[in-house]
Each structure stands twice: as structure tokens, then as C-alpha cells.
Enzyme design. Sequence first.
Site, short mmCIF file in Angstrom:
data_model
loop_
_atom_site.label_atom_id
_atom_site.label_comp_id
_atom_site.label_asym_id
_atom_site.label_seq_id
_atom_site.Cartn_x
_atom_site.Cartn_y
_atom_site.Cartn_z
N ASP A 470 -3.59 -10.77 8.83
CA ASP A 470 -4.76 -10.29 9.59
C ASP A 470 -5.55 -9.24 8.83
O ASP A 470 -6.77 -9.17 8.94
CB ASP A 470 -4.38 -9.82 11.00
C1 LAN Z 1 2.91 -2.71 11.03
C2 LAN Z 1 1.58 -2.10 10.94
C3 LAN Z 1 0.45 -3.06 10.89
C4 LAN Z 1 0.72 -4.32 11.68
C5 LAN Z 1 -0.55 -5.12 12.02
C6 LAN Z 1 -1.41 -5.43 10.81
C7 LAN Z 1 -1.39 -4.32 12.99
C8 LAN Z 1 -0.13 -6.41 12.69
O1 LAN Z 1 -1.24 -7.11 13.15
C9 LAN Z 1 0.85 -7.20 11.87
C10 LAN Z 1 2.11 -6.38 11.64
C11 LAN Z 1 1.87 -5.02 10.96
C12 LAN Z 1 1.64 -5.29 9.50
C13 LAN Z 1 3.07 -4.09 11.06
C14 LAN Z 1 4.44 -4.65 11.06
C15 LAN Z 1 5.59 -3.66 11.34
C16 LAN Z 1 5.37 -2.31 10.70
C17 LAN Z 1 5.25 -2.52 9.23
C18 LAN Z 1 4.05 -1.76 11.28
C19 LAN Z 1 4.06 -1.57 12.78
C20 LAN Z 1 4.03 -0.38 10.67
C21 LAN Z 1 5.49 0.09 10.71
C22 LAN Z 1 6.36 -1.17 10.98
C23 LAN Z 1 7.68 -1.11 10.16
C24 LAN Z 1 8.53 -2.30 10.43
C25 LAN Z 1 8.39 0.20 10.49
C26 LAN Z 1 9.74 0.37 9.90
C27 LAN Z 1 10.76 -0.09 10.83
C28 LAN Z 1 11.55 -1.15 10.62
C29 LAN Z 1 12.18 -1.82 11.78
C30 LAN Z 1 11.83 -1.67 9.27
#
Ligand code: LAN
Length: 734
Positions: A470
Site C-alpha cells: 500500500d
Molecule cells: C506497520 C506499519 C504500517 C502498516 C501499514 C502500511 C499502515 C499497513 O497498511 C500494512 C502493515 C504495516 C506495514 C505495518 C505492519 C506491522 C508493523 C510493522 C506496523 C504496525 C508498524 C509496527 C508493526 C511491527 C510488527 C511491530 C513490531 C512487533 C512485532 C509483532 C514484530
Amino acid sequence: MHAEKTVEKELNTHEYWDCWRLETDKGRQRWFFDYPEGVHTDAEKADFLQKMNLAFDFDKAKNPNSADKVVRYLLEKENPEKSVSKNDPVDQALTKGFEFYSRLQVEDGNWTGDYGGPHFLTPGLIIVSYIIGHQFHPAQVEMMKKYMLNHQNADGGWGLHIEDHSTMFGTVMQYVSLRIMGMSAEAPEIVKARAFIQNHGGATGIPPWGKFYLSVLNLYEWDGNNSIFPELWVLPRNLPLHPGNYWNHCRMVYLPMTYCFSKKVKIEENDFIKELRSEIYTEPYEQINWKNARNACTSVDIFKPATKLYKSFIVVANAYEKVAWKHFRRKSDEFVLDYIHAEDEHTNYINIGPVNKVLNALCIWHAEGPNSEKLQKHIDRFDDYLWLAEDGMKMNGYNGSQLWDTVFAAQALIESNKVEEFPEMANKIYHFLDVSQVQEDVRDREKFFRTVSMHGWPFSTRDHGWPITDCTAEGLKSSILLNQYDVISNRNIQEDRMPGAIDFLLQMQNIDGSWASYEEKRGPKWMEMLNPSQIFGDIMVEVGYVECSSASIQGLKKFSDKYNYRKKEIEAAIEKGKHFIKRKQREDGSWYGSWAVCFTYGTWFGVDGLINCGESPDSEPVQKAVNFLLAKQNPNGSWGEEFKSCIEGKYYNIEEGHCVNTAWAIMALLKAECKNKTAIDKGIQFLLSKQEKNGDWPQENISGVFNGNCMITYTSYRNVFPLWALGRYNECRV
Ligand code: LAN
């Protein structure tokens, strides 16, 4: 008298905030601290820090979310307010809102902001820094301590995130961190936290990730962990169990975990460790039955209980541990370490996220030594994750949300027809789109299970470099739209820089027509039954999301409207995507949002996706979505959802309403050409009534979420979405 006191307190607060400075460079954001003039000796410095502590007093009971007051205060000061005068109230609010938001845009073109929320990230950093002997600046330590204390719940504990009820994971992680940062075992906050831990059965019940952190700290025996065997990495790739098939965040977290498990990495026992051991358990450390502790998990922590399949799997894995073949283990360990180095290099030592950031640093410390250059490179990137707000300093959930915030600002500005009115803002946005697009594939891409990256966009910065479906689509869309404006002076993102993004998007579409987050789905859904975490959902394999699918469709469509590259394939992809979006719609007309709270977010994407696929606004699915939203509108014209909606998959209403939810709902209704104009007008009135004098909107509850259970902050949402909704409204009525 009282008023005078408040003013004095405010002035003092600012004096301390003024010691902090945010530096940004192509999206890299770091906070620096300088003592003010006249503070020289150690005693003066210590005294100053103690006073600064008071400037970060924060009342969690009012709202556990920071409003990002520190950065906003500094940027507002730097960029003076300009007066705005429009005759029409909507246009006035919109223009004032953009004027305000433009003052927050940093020099390199993006928006910075608080990306905290989870309570297990800062502790991870503190724990690893303690083990590797890294000392933070005393002002950083003071602020991290303050942050944790500001967020302590009334019962003495901490949750998985700032709005959560207390859990064993949250509490033990903060407890240990606060003790590492020098708090005495007898400090009242620590005594209270210890009581929470003790009353809930002690730290043996911490969920698996907590057991891991405690093990490297030598506060928990490795024998009390279920096996995380490194041989997984060299199994045949076509086995679903192979980590190359996992969701990349899961893969990248378990990578350093397998290294530490295999090498039994831990700090040497010392007096402090012995003290901690005597504080966090309900029985003497030496008497703990570690094998029993392996599967113990405190009930308040559990979100996804261990399945029967996982329990059987782990019996086999634990048994294998006793007979592991040395040669095979050595080979596996070698691959794991190679891979850790590769991820470090691919991401310029930022790493994909906050968890593997610190765990990779720990492995590098172990493998390369405390004085190694590579460890130093890791440490140099710690600050990229630290964020300061009025509630103290925390580790962000990523190295920022720079690109993500910027693409929404771009689209809000464009749809509001304000590009020409804010040319500087638009040019800076474009510049950031330009410098954040990925310009290469990673080395040894296939060996390390990476997909193409060339010309994709990441969520944060180019240095981070992991492209996302995205983010790529939104980056592409924003670039194409901005290319139409003559006021943009350096339109560098032209046809030659777009096919890569299209190739990435087409390649990432799943067989069922959906798009997942970073990669295509590589493993079967049932793999989720092997999720060992107990606290997160949907972590094992990629899942098709309505948000990612809708955004990808919109990006492809925008491109295809203008260019001929792979036109037929794009058309077919959009058609398949449409069926996925339709299938995902719930009976009540809504879509579940996986990355923000919750149904208003999902439904905004659902509707926008369908319309972009050529679905008529009068069609049944679109009208069902309209009816869903109308039914959820509050009497005051707003929409509002509790974060519980994400966890339980059911709409939990907030009657007083939230600006961000209201904006999403209005945007969806406008896109769907909703006939009920009164409902939309009422929503708009709500947004207008909530706008503050300077053009800002209030910070409400937490907006973001991941893995179904953990909330995450997006402070820019309170500006960008109300603006976008007002802009769309303004243009629709013309
Ligand atoms: C994010 C941040 C961005 C988010 C969007 C782009 C908004 C979404 O549309 C797709 C998924 C994504 C990329 C996403 C996935 C999971 C993340 C990376 C996070 C929420 C930011 C932090 C999170 C990450 C997994 C945190 C660490 C924790 C673990 C369980 C490994």
C-alpha cells in the site's frame, strides 16, 4: 493567582523542551539534547535533569496519548503563523488547517510524529543496551524513565500498549527496565509494580517473547523456553514451516531469536541480576521448575491461546533439542548469522522494525564483540527509533511513519484543490516522495527470501528500504497526481521510475485477488495455528487485507489511466481485486480494518476500492456500506470507535465521537455519493466544531493497530484525515 501559576508552569515547561532539537535528513529523524548555558558541573546537570523531569509531568488518566506537544511547539515556534481569511466556513477551516499543518512539515518534506504506543519496545532497547554495555545520554535515560512512570496504570502495572489493561508482559518489561535505569527496589512505583507481578503469579507466567527477553538477561533459564531451533532455516523451502514463508516481521524477529536460543546468549550473572531474580518471582529462583514454566502464560495476557497443534509441535521440537545433530546445527547457525548480517546491510542497520533492531544488535554484539564496527553501526541507529513527546521518550514502532504521513498529506492537498495555494508544501512533499522511493533491489535477494524492491516505496525512509504494497501504491498515486502541477519544480518521478512499482504491485497480488502487506502470501492460513506468541494474531503468514488491496487497486488504476505499461494485466488484476474486496465485506456492509481502529477505516478503504474497480455507487455492496456507516453515526454527527473493535471484531461505539473516525466515514460516504446530505453535513459540522483556533484538531484515542491486539499511535491522523474529508466535501459541493 491561579492563572499566573499556570502561565509560569508553562514557561518553565518550554524552557526544558527548548533543550531538545529534532534533526531530520531524508526522513531520518533524531532528537538531540543540549544543556542550557550555565549548566556545567555534574551536580548542576543532575539538578537540571531532575527539574526537567517535572516539565514532562503527564496525566495518563486524562488521555494516555501524547498530543506530540514538544515537536509541535518547536516547529510552530520556528514557522510563524500566517493569518487566513476565507468567507466560507469550510474553506476557512480547510485553509487554516493546511496552514497549520504546513508549519509542522519538516525541511526534508515529511511529517514527523509520535509512533509509540506498544509497551514492549522501549524495554527491549533498554534490556539489550544494558547487556551490550551501551550508555544512553543521561537526558534520554531520564526521559525514558519518565515515560514509563507516566504510563503506569493505577494498579501498578502496564499493558501491551498505552491504553491497555495491565499485563504480565507489560509490567515485567517496564519493571526490569526501570530497575536497569537505576530505580530502587523500594521506590513506591516499583513496589506497586512488584505487587502486581507477585499477585498475578510472578514472571514465570510472562508470555513467550517476555521469556526470551528475560533469558538473555539471565533472569530466566533458557530451559524454560520452548525450542526455537535454528534448523528451521535450512529445511526445504517448500515446507510451509520454513521461515522464508512466514510474514516478514515474524521471520525477522524469529531470526535473531533462533540465534540467541541456539547460542544460549545471556549476560553474566551479577549482584543486580541476582536481586532482580529475587524480586519478580513468587518462589526462590533456584526452585523454579523451568520445564513447567515453558507453557505458563498469565491469563490476562492471552489473546490467542496456544493451539493443540502448536502444543504437539513443540513436544517434538523440544525433544529434538536433546538429539540435535551438531553438523546440521552448525550449518544452520552459520546461515542465521549470515542472514542477520544481510538484514543489517539491507536496511542500513535500521532493520525492519523495533524488535529485530535490538535483537540483531544483541546477536552482533555476541558474534562480533562489544568493540566491533558492526555493533557501532547498530548503536548509531538506536536514536532513529527514539521519540520525545510531552509524556517522555519512547521507542517508536518503526523508524517513523514518514512516507505514510506524507502520501496522505499529498492526497488531502490535491483533493482539496490547494496545491497552488500551498506550493511550498507541495514541493517539499514531492521532494520527499522522490528521495524515499527505493532505487535498488537488495543483494542476495533470493537467498534471503526477499522480493523485488526496485521503485517501491517503504513506510518510512529509503534507508529502511523494505517496500510495502500500500505504501508503494500511495507513493505512486501521489507522484502521478503531483506531476500534473506546474508549481512543482522538480518533477523527477517520471515514467522511467514507475514500471518497477507496477511490477512489484502485480507480483504481490495473491491468487485470491488480494494484496497482503510486504509480500505475497507464501504459506497456508493454517500455519497461524503454530503462532507461539499468545499475544499477537495473524503473525505467521501474510494475509490479504482490504486496506492493502484497495490501495494497490487505486495505485494501479491511477497509473493505467495515464500510461500503457502492462495495461491488460493491470485490468485483470483490478478485476480480481474487486472480487476479493466484495468477498471481504461483512454481512452488515462493513469491512474490518486491520491497521487502524477499525470498521470506519476498513470501510473507507472498501468503498474507495470498489469505486476504483468501476463499481457503481448505486450498486448493492456500496449501498450496504453506506447504510452501515449511516447506522453508526452518533446524534452529534460524529463517528467514533473504541480500540476494542479491533480485538473483538465487533463495532464498539464512542458516543462523543472521534475526528479521525468521522473523517474516514465522511470520505467513504462522499465517495459512495451518499444521498443523505444531512448526515454528511452533520459530520462536517462536527469536524468544524472540533477544530482548534490555530487550525489543529484535538488528540483523541489511539488510532493504529497491528496483529489484532496491539495499538500504535499515529499523531498526524488527527490533522490529515479531517483535512482530507473537508477537502473532499468542499470539492464535491462545487
Ligand atoms: C506497520 C506499519 C504500517 C502498516 C501499514 C502500511 C499502515 C499497513 O497498511 C500494512 C502493515 C504495516 C506495514 C505495518 C505492519 C506491522 C508493523 C510493522 C506496523 C504496525 C508498524 C509496527 C508493526 C511491527 C510488527 C511491530 C513490531 C512487533 C512485532 C509483532 C514484530
